[in-house]
Design an enzyme around this catalytic site. Sequence first.
Site, PDB file in Angstrom:
ATOM      1  N   ASP A 262      -2.529  -9.532 -12.122  1.00  0.00           N
ATOM      2  CA  ASP A 262      -2.902  -8.126 -12.173  1.00  0.00           C
ATOM      3  C   ASP A 262      -3.976  -8.000 -13.247  1.00  0.00           C
ATOM      4  O   ASP A 262      -4.123  -8.868 -14.102  1.00  0.00           O
ATOM      5  CB  ASP A 262      -1.705  -7.214 -12.449  1.00  0.00           C
ATOM      6  CG  ASP A 262      -1.997  -5.781 -11.987  1.00  0.00           C
ATOM      7  OD1 ASP A 262      -3.188  -5.454 -11.799  1.00  0.00           O
ATOM      8  OD2 ASP A 262      -1.054  -4.992 -11.810  1.00  0.00           O
TER       9      ASP A 262
HETATM   10  C1  BGC Z   1      -3.197  -2.344 -10.758  1.00  0.00           C
HETATM   11  C2  BGC Z   1      -3.377  -3.166  -9.508  1.00  0.00           C
HETATM   12  C3  BGC Z   1      -4.794  -3.073  -9.043  1.00  0.00           C
HETATM   13  C4  BGC Z   1      -5.710  -3.548 -10.166  1.00  0.00           C
HETATM   14  C5  BGC Z   1      -7.170  -3.548  -9.820  1.00  0.00           C
HETATM   15  C6  BGC Z   1      -4.237  -2.653 -11.816  1.00  0.00           C
HETATM   16  O1  BGC Z   1      -4.201  -1.689 -12.801  1.00  0.00           O
HETATM   17  O2  BGC Z   1      -1.900  -2.533 -11.270  1.00  0.00           O
HETATM   18  O3  BGC Z   1      -2.501  -2.713  -8.517  1.00  0.00           O
HETATM   19  O4  BGC Z   1      -4.974  -3.795  -7.872  1.00  0.00           O
HETATM   20  O5  BGC Z   1      -5.528  -2.711 -11.276  1.00  0.00           O
HETATM   21  O6  BGC Z   1      -7.650  -2.260  -9.725  1.00  0.00           O
END
Ligand code: BGC
Length: 736
Positions: A262
Amino acid sequence: MKKRFVIILSWAIALPLFAQTPVYLNPAAPIEDRVEDALQRMTREEKVAMLHAQSKFSAPGVPRLGIPENWMSDGPHGIRAEVLWDEWYGANWTNDSCIAFPALTALAASWNPDMAALYGKSIGEEARYRNKNVLLGPGVNIYRTPLNGRNFEYMGEDPYLAAQMVVPYIKEVQRNGVAACVKHFALNNQEIYRNHINVQVSARALHEIYLPAFKAAIQQGGAWAIMGAYNQYKNQHCCHNRYLLNDILKRDWGFDGVVVSDWGGVHNTEEAIANGLDMEFGTWTNGLNWGKSDVYNQYYLAQPYLELLKNGQAGEDVLNDKVRRILRLVFRTNMAPNRPYGSFGTQAHAETGRRIAEEGIVLLQNNRNVLPVDLSKVKNILVVGENAVKKMTTGGGSSSLKVKYEVSPLAGIQARVGSVAQVTYVKGYESPAEGEQDVKNAKKPEAKTIDAKALRAEAVNAAKSADVVLFIGGLNKNAGQDCEGDDRKTLDLPYAQNELIAALAKANPNMVVVIISGNAVAMPWAVQAPAIVEAWYNGTEAGNAIAAVLFGDVNPSGKLPFTFPARLQDNSAHAAGDYPGDGKNVTYHDDIFVGYRWLDKEKIKPLFAFGHGLSYTMFQYGEVSVNKSKITAAETITFTLSVKNTGTRDGAEVVQLYISDKKASLPRPVKELKGFKKVYLKAGETQTVSFTIDHAALSFYDDAKGAWITEPGAFEALVGASSADIKTDVAFEIKR
Ligand code: BGC
């Protein structure tokens, strides 16, 4: 004959060419051969470069070898707008306005795997057209508390339902040569303290409740990528977690794809190397709106990894395993033969979104048959509520979208009613304005005092003279509502809506409450408001779908993918006071008893049960029969019943099968969902519905043995219209 000749001829020309082409560039070569060939041509530096981001959403390929970059995009219900190379702000492209599909709670509420397939196909086409080879979704974290700000991105509280819905989504996305990146693996069940909270949960609950949808996504859906979660499990961050990634995902489940972190979820080079992470993104950011600039070379899997490799503290084998996985991803997507071109922002996608929305909207209550609104009788319609006009496709965190268009509920209602009746709108309540997400130097909205009383008085006054009141409220995508990064503070509706709804219902008995949310809300006014509809976040065509249900063009057939508890303390995460933990740890004392499993065990009556949803017609369930009353653990068993539409309208019913284990060596839920079928029945029509299950539906995870066990003994199959509305049951036995 002619066509065949052309094919043979083109192969005759192409084959000698392929003979000289390196194997990795030969689209006809098996993927594993291409991977090995590319790998042995790469330098160590080129390998390490692939493991980490080069911009907010991309990672390098191998330019020297003509291997393209990997481009990711959120996900999970539309293709996010382009952002700047190294910033979160929108890049202001003019050709990146997408179709927003219904949020995943809405999809789950359709209880229709065909809708999940259609969804996956369409969003996959959008991703492909935009040249993204990894879609950051779908999300299948289990709905444990109604306060979780990200529940709208997930598929509800039941592992079986989520598993059934996620598989077709993934398969169809990937047909486009786009990888689905299932998220957030695992135990990311709250936003508060999400970056570090250590989840303490039994192995049994992990395997029975929190992992099955991921496992199905990998083993049945064949997902090519998975995203590690922000939180910790066994005191290790999930993005480099030995138990989850090395042991369960890669060893036990045989996952051969890529583990993506993540954004900002990586914290340690050695762990990231050793514990199964393959690609690192968003380090030193919170994933949403802040970040150190241009530090990609300092990522945990960048220069620090290279140093360890150079001085012999890290081995080449582990590096090669990571690179193989990334190459596999490339050959499955960007360098796959016969990859379709995709399509973007099309009317066909918008219509698909609308169909899914119409199947997912849930009619929770319909006393006195207030719905559908009969336009031959109603002349004066009052629409009240901010959500009738508020944009819901923007905000909410990483799933925020720049859409081609969005039909608001008010616009949908006005378009449907036309000049047949008068539609009046008053706001009734208001939420504090927020600055726009993803916009550089977004203007802070002026602080303004909201006079809730005056807004309410105006709405109540207008309600007195209306033939019908359509209240459209609920939650929204503001911080602290259905929004990434934080949780809600209470089960109650915000912005004094409870008072408003109660007052409106008093002023006018023909009152319809439409809730737009991705979460359960308290409804202290449920006894006063005759009709209640849960309409989710339905994307581009939201307003048209709502209007179609309210005016009866569509007969509602959605069912709740999670429980609406009457009170917060009736929910398992809150009953024992676990939530949200002390900032370091959160212990899941509810164990396997999540959602309806908890309410069943504690004999608590929900406000609206898991699986509940009404129709404008009625269904009669016949008695369920079983093909054998005793089976061995190796045999399957089939349950059959008839379902009849006894009303005057065509409609669809989701027939649900729950299994109850009467006696086991470990405590078991009163019942668990193990099958469902959505049947479309014309008025007066009867259909036979049958469910065949095997030992997997009867087994449980034994912590002590570390295995799934099927125990002999007495079971019951319960078939009904919701988890709280069992219509018929039959006993059976597993023989010793
Ligand atoms: C989120 C993810 C997301 C990523 C990219 C993170 O803050 O938890 O679900 O895909 O950002 O935007």
